[in-house]
Design a protein around this motif. Structure first.
Motif, short mmCIF file in Angstrom:
data_model
loop_
_atom_site.label_atom_id
_atom_site.label_comp_id
_atom_site.label_asym_id
_atom_site.label_seq_id
_atom_site.Cartn_x
_atom_site.Cartn_y
_atom_site.Cartn_z
N SER A 86 16.18 7.19 -1.42
CA SER A 86 16.37 6.83 -2.84
C SER A 86 15.11 6.25 -3.47
O SER A 86 15.01 6.16 -4.69
CB SER A 86 17.52 5.83 -2.99
N SER A 87 14.16 5.84 -2.63
CA SER A 87 12.91 5.28 -3.16
C SER A 87 12.14 6.29 -3.99
O SER A 87 11.35 5.92 -4.86
CB SER A 87 12.02 4.78 -2.01
N TRP A 88 12.37 7.58 -3.74
CA TRP A 88 11.67 8.62 -4.50
C TRP A 88 12.12 8.70 -5.96
O TRP A 88 11.40 9.23 -6.81
CB TRP A 88 11.87 9.99 -3.85
N VAL A 89 13.28 8.16 -6.26
CA VAL A 89 13.83 8.27 -7.61
C VAL A 89 12.91 7.62 -8.65
O VAL A 89 12.80 8.10 -9.79
CB VAL A 89 15.23 7.61 -7.67
N SER A 90 12.22 6.56 -8.26
CA SER A 90 11.36 5.84 -9.20
C SER A 90 9.94 6.39 -9.27
O SER A 90 9.09 5.82 -9.96
CB SER A 90 11.31 4.35 -8.82
N THR A 91 9.66 7.48 -8.58
CA THR A 91 8.31 8.03 -8.57
C THR A 91 8.13 9.13 -9.62
O THR A 91 9.10 9.82 -9.97
CB THR A 91 7.98 8.62 -7.18
N PRO A 92 6.90 9.33 -10.11
CA PRO A 92 6.63 10.42 -11.07
C PRO A 92 6.96 11.80 -10.49
O PRO A 92 7.37 12.69 -11.24
CB PRO A 92 5.15 10.27 -11.37
N TRP A 93 6.75 11.97 -9.19
CA TRP A 93 7.04 13.27 -8.58
C TRP A 93 8.49 13.66 -8.77
O TRP A 93 8.80 14.80 -9.11
CB TRP A 93 6.69 13.23 -7.08
N CYS A 130 11.24 10.47 8.35
CA CYS A 130 11.64 9.47 7.38
C CYS A 130 11.47 10.04 5.98
O CYS A 130 10.88 11.11 5.80
CB CYS A 130 10.81 8.20 7.53
N CYS A 131 11.96 9.32 4.97
CA CYS A 131 11.87 9.79 3.59
C CYS A 131 11.83 8.60 2.65
O CYS A 131 12.76 7.77 2.64
CB CYS A 131 13.07 10.68 3.26
N GLY A 132 10.76 8.48 1.88
CA GLY A 132 10.61 7.37 0.95
C GLY A 132 10.12 6.11 1.64
O GLY A 132 10.06 6.03 2.87
N VAL A 133 9.79 5.12 0.84
CA VAL A 133 9.27 3.87 1.39
C VAL A 133 10.37 3.10 2.12
O VAL A 133 10.24 2.75 3.29
CB VAL A 133 8.66 2.99 0.28
N SER A 144 0.81 -1.22 0.00
CA SER A 144 0.00 0.00 0.00
C SER A 144 0.85 1.27 0.00
O SER A 144 0.51 2.25 -0.66
CB SER A 144 -0.94 0.00 1.20
N MET A 145 1.97 1.28 0.73
CA MET A 145 2.81 2.47 0.77
C MET A 145 3.45 2.75 -0.58
O MET A 145 3.57 3.91 -0.99
CB MET A 145 3.89 2.33 1.85
N ASN A 146 3.85 1.72 -1.30
CA ASN A 146 4.40 1.92 -2.64
C ASN A 146 3.39 2.61 -3.55
O ASN A 146 3.73 3.54 -4.28
CB ASN A 146 4.82 0.57 -3.25
N ASP A 147 2.14 2.14 -3.48
CA ASP A 147 1.09 2.74 -4.32
C ASP A 147 0.84 4.19 -3.95
O ASP A 147 0.71 5.06 -4.82
CB ASP A 147 -0.21 1.93 -4.17
N VAL A 148 0.77 4.48 -2.66
CA VAL A 148 0.49 5.85 -2.21
C VAL A 148 1.63 6.79 -2.58
O VAL A 148 1.39 7.91 -3.06
CB VAL A 148 0.26 5.87 -0.68
#
Length: 244
Positions: A151-158, A144-147, A117-121
């Motif tokens: 670095s988890s934010w790198v794969s997000t559209p944002w 905290c930062c990312g899932v 669920s966190m990955n989707d959100v």
């Protein structure tokens, strides 16, 4: 009146007082679980994790009423009252066992549920939606930062659509932080999944320990009620203890 029934009545009266306090404590524990779940509801798809909290609150309310019944039945030595007290306390004992079982089951499912669920959100983050506000609140409150990590934010559209930056809620100090990953000293580095997982695991562990403690107290209550009922029956049937 023999020593056994005096001791049993004293224990049962004390337990009745404890039941009042325990009822309030259990209601608080149930409300605490619900509040903890509500804070992270956007990241938990399985709504059935609320079942233990609901059971605990119901048991808490019933225990408060049980304490009142126990006091009245013990003082009056009412066979009907003591019998009803025993039936209710056995039912509450079963309810607490069920609550502990549900806590144990969902404790093992939290990690898996959070990861999906966190990955989707996080992938749908846009800073405007209700889920995005929940993400910002989560990152700032739990630091905290990312899932899994920043670095988890790198794969997000944002990240790709905002000049390769993470949200400002990842920043330790927003006045000096630009959200660029090349300056990790200004960013939280721990992943949010682990932080939420540890928090919820602790909540469920706390609830299980409290339930276990009160379940043990109920065992003494059941034994005392049985002793008083049996002794009262013996006296009504004309049997008296013989002392040397």
């Amino acid at each position: 009146m023999d020593c056994g029934i005096i001791t049993s009545k004293t224990v049962l009266l004390l337990l009745s007082l404890i039941f009042w306090a325990a009822g309030a404590a259990l209601a608080y524990v149930g409300a605490y679980i619900i509040r903890s779940y509500t804070n992270f509801a956007a990241f938990l798809e399985d709504k059935y994790v609320m079942i233990p909290a609901v059971i605990i609150i119901c048991v808490g309310v019933a225990m408060f009423l049980l304490g009142l019944l126990g006091c009245c039945a013990t003082i009056s030595e009412s066979k009907v009252g003591l019998g009803l007290f025993l039936v209710i306390i056995v039912a509450l004992f079963a309810g607490e066992v069920a609550a502990m079982t549900f806590c144990f089951i969902y404790q093992g499912k939290i990690t898996e549920d959070l990861q999906v669920s966190m990955n989707d959100v996080f992938m749908r983050y846009d800073r405007q939606s209700t889920e995005s506000v929940a993400v910002d609140h989560l990152q700032s409150q739990l630091q905290c930062c990312g899932v899994f990590n920043l670095s988890s934010w790198v794969s997000t559209p944002w990240y790709t659509s905002h000049n390769n930056t993470v949200p400002f809620s990842c920043c330790k100090n927003q006045t000096e932080c630009t959200g660029q990953l090349d300056k990790p000293q200004f960013l939280f580095t721990k992943g949010c999944q682990d932080q939420v997982d540890v928090l919820l695991q602790n909540v469920f562990s706390y609830a299980m320990l409290v339930n276990l403690g009160f379940a043990i107290i109920k065992v003494f209550g059941m034994l005392s009620a049985c002793v008083i009922t049996c002794r009262c029956n013996d006296r009504r049937n004309g049997y008296h203890p013989i002392y040397n």
